[in-house]
Design a protein around this motif. Structure first.
Motif, PDB file in Angstrom:
ATOM      1  N   GLU A 167       0.817  -1.209   0.000  1.00  0.00           N
ATOM      2  CA  GLU A 167       0.000   0.000   0.000  1.00  0.00           C
ATOM      3  C   GLU A 167       0.841   1.245   0.000  1.00  0.00           C
ATOM      4  OE1 GLU A 167      -2.520  -0.755   3.460  1.00  0.00           O
ATOM      5  OE2 GLU A 167      -1.340   0.673   4.611  1.00  0.00           O
ATOM      6  N   GLU A 176      -0.245   8.903  14.650  1.00  0.00           N
ATOM      7  CA  GLU A 176      -1.187   7.782  14.709  1.00  0.00           C
ATOM      8  C   GLU A 176      -2.042   7.854  15.967  1.00  0.00           C
ATOM      9  OE1 GLU A 176       0.556   3.897  13.810  1.00  0.00           O
ATOM     10  OE2 GLU A 176       2.209   4.950  12.844  1.00  0.00           O
ATOM     11  N   GLU A 232      -4.977  -0.124   9.887  1.00  0.00           N
ATOM     12  CA  GLU A 232      -5.275  -1.535  10.164  1.00  0.00           C
ATOM     13  C   GLU A 232      -6.507  -1.615  11.057  1.00  0.00           C
ATOM     14  OE1 GLU A 232      -2.810  -3.605  12.965  1.00  0.00           O
ATOM     15  OE2 GLU A 232      -2.532  -1.839  14.210  1.00  0.00           O
TER      16      GLU A 232
END
Ligand code: AMP
Ligand code: GLY
Length: 420
Positions: free
Chosen positions: A185, A192, A283
């Protein structure tokens, strides 16, 4: 109620600690647990991946609710097996847990549901994968499709690095079957955050957002780990952004899974990157985060048991989660050598306190030594958590407690909470 917590890490200690404070609990068990958990629960020597043995034990011991911490037993079908006995389980079926067990499946769910994420392609052949990476100058992330204990992700800076990672997985057999398929990807940039929700398959209830420190060394240097510390709240995710993540990420994922006949009951974890173009999902995990759970549960003001039971039974409609406005910081104390091969068997001193109010030391990689004392048995040994009036105060209190704990080779980051 009689409740079983499955797992043996810091996350499971935090769950057991929080569950043990509920007036609804008559008996609490943990399989296999650890010495810290044994202070609040009875340990049961079961292997969580032996789903038949766990299910049989639950029937024999008239368990009313099973709470599964780690992903491996979920992917192995523990929730399905226990549910077949008519026992409510907090934790998804194997089919729903595939959102963590297969990165390609997770990306497919995101694409179908319109969830914002990095552009990607899944490959089993090295040639086309390398071409895809080269077309992006190698600024890509290579991910083993299956579970690889957090080690299956390679963030690449150029084409040579990308090719090496792709060859290692698709040709060299790194990560075995988990790496026979890869997701490649686009590499994103930004801070984050971990956004986790309880879901009953239909409704969702957001937990307070948290932030993890993944790298081993201060200042985010060195290799990735399972997480060296976490804090909550994070100034990166205010109430508006959390509501956005609920609306654009969590709810669409839950709907898409239900629509595919894989309703998700348990904790759905979205790892988010805050890019200049907005929040993007890196994720999904089919469980609570470790170490994020430790500070998050210190802030959870509710009795957790009704919420876990409602999610397990498929009706969260009567549940509202409330969080303490104070901040919580959790510092991971790791064994020498972590995240590589670690020493074990070192005596852990000072972990049982006494500590001031609002300080909790959660055990992770510990076991009982020959003389009954706790000794190290894994990479991440303890998570030392504290509440404080703000992040600096919580961090100060957590590090004060860290100063009272000792084991040979103990390593920890000095800047947890400092990301804020
Ligand atoms: P994952 O297991 O997919 O969360 O990946 C582990 C870590 O790799 C993440 O926490 C990020 O730091 C990094 N990562 C994953 N995907 C990307 C991406 N598309 N761009 C940049 N970094 C990423
Ligand atoms: N701390 C990251 C995770 O639990 O996946």
């Amino acid at each position: 109620m009689r409740i079983l917590v499955v797992g043996s890490g810091g996350r499971e200690h935090a769950l057991a600690w929080k569950i043990s404070r509920s007036p609804l609990v008559r008996a609490l068990f943990a399989a296999p647990g650890n010495p810290g958990i044994s202070r609040v629960a009875t340990l049961v020597a079961l292997d969580p991946r032996d789903v038949d043995a766990v299910a049989r034990w639950c029937v024999e011991n008239r368990i009313d609710l099973v709470v599964v911490g780690p992903e491996a037993p979920l992917v192995a079908g523990l929730a399905d097996r226990v549910a077949r006995e008519g026992i409510p389980v907090f934790g998804p079926s194997a089919a729903a847990a595939e959102i963590e067990g297969s990165k390609a499946f997770a990306k497919d769910v995101m694409r179908a549901a319109g969830i914002p994420t990095a552009e990607y392609e899944a490959f089993t052949e090295v040639g086309p994968a390398v071409a895809w990476a080269r077309a992006r100058a190698g600024r890509v992330v290579v991910k083993a499709d299956g579970l690889a204990a957090g080690k299956g992700v390679v963030v690449c800076g150029d084409a040579a690095e990308a090719e090496e990672a792709l060859r290692a997985m698709l040709v060299g057999g790194a990560h075995g079957a988990a790496g026979r398929k890869v997701v490649v990807e686009e590499r994103l940039e930004g801070p984050e955050a971990s956004c986790i929700a309880f879901t009953d398959g239909e409704r969702v209830r957001m937990l307070a957002a948290a932030q993890d420190h993944k790298r081993i060394f201060d200042g985010d240097r060195g290799p990735n780990t399972g997480g060296m510390g976490a804090f909550s709240p994070t100034p990166n995710v205010g109430a508006d952004l959390l509501a956005d993540v609920e609306r654009t990420v969590i709810v669409p994922a839950v709907r898409e899974l239900a629509w595919r006949g894989r309703p998700f009951r348990g904790a759905l974890y979205a790892g988010i990157m805050l890019t200049p173009k907005g929040a993007r999902v890196l994720e999904f995990n089919a469980r609570l985060g470790d170490p994020e759970t430790q500070p998050i549960l210190m802030r959870l003001a509710n009795d957790i048991v009704p919420a876990l039971l409602a999610a397990a039974k498929g009706d969260l409609s009567g549940v509202t989660l409330e969080f303490d406005p104070r901040a919580a910081v959790g510092v991971v104390l790791a064994a020498e050598g972590y995240p590589g091969t670690v020493a074990s068997g070192d005596v852990v001193e000072g972990a049982d306190g006494p500590f001031p109010e609002d300080v909790q030391v959660f055990h992770a990689g510990t076991t009982r030594g020959p003389d009954g004392r706790a000794v190290t048995s894994g990479g991440r040994v303890l998570t030392v958590c504290a509440l404080g009036t703000g992040l600096p105060d919580a961090a100060r209190r957590a590090y004060e407690a860290v100063g009272r704990v000792r084991f040979r080779g103990m390593q920890f980051r000095k800047d947890i909470g400092g990301k804020a």
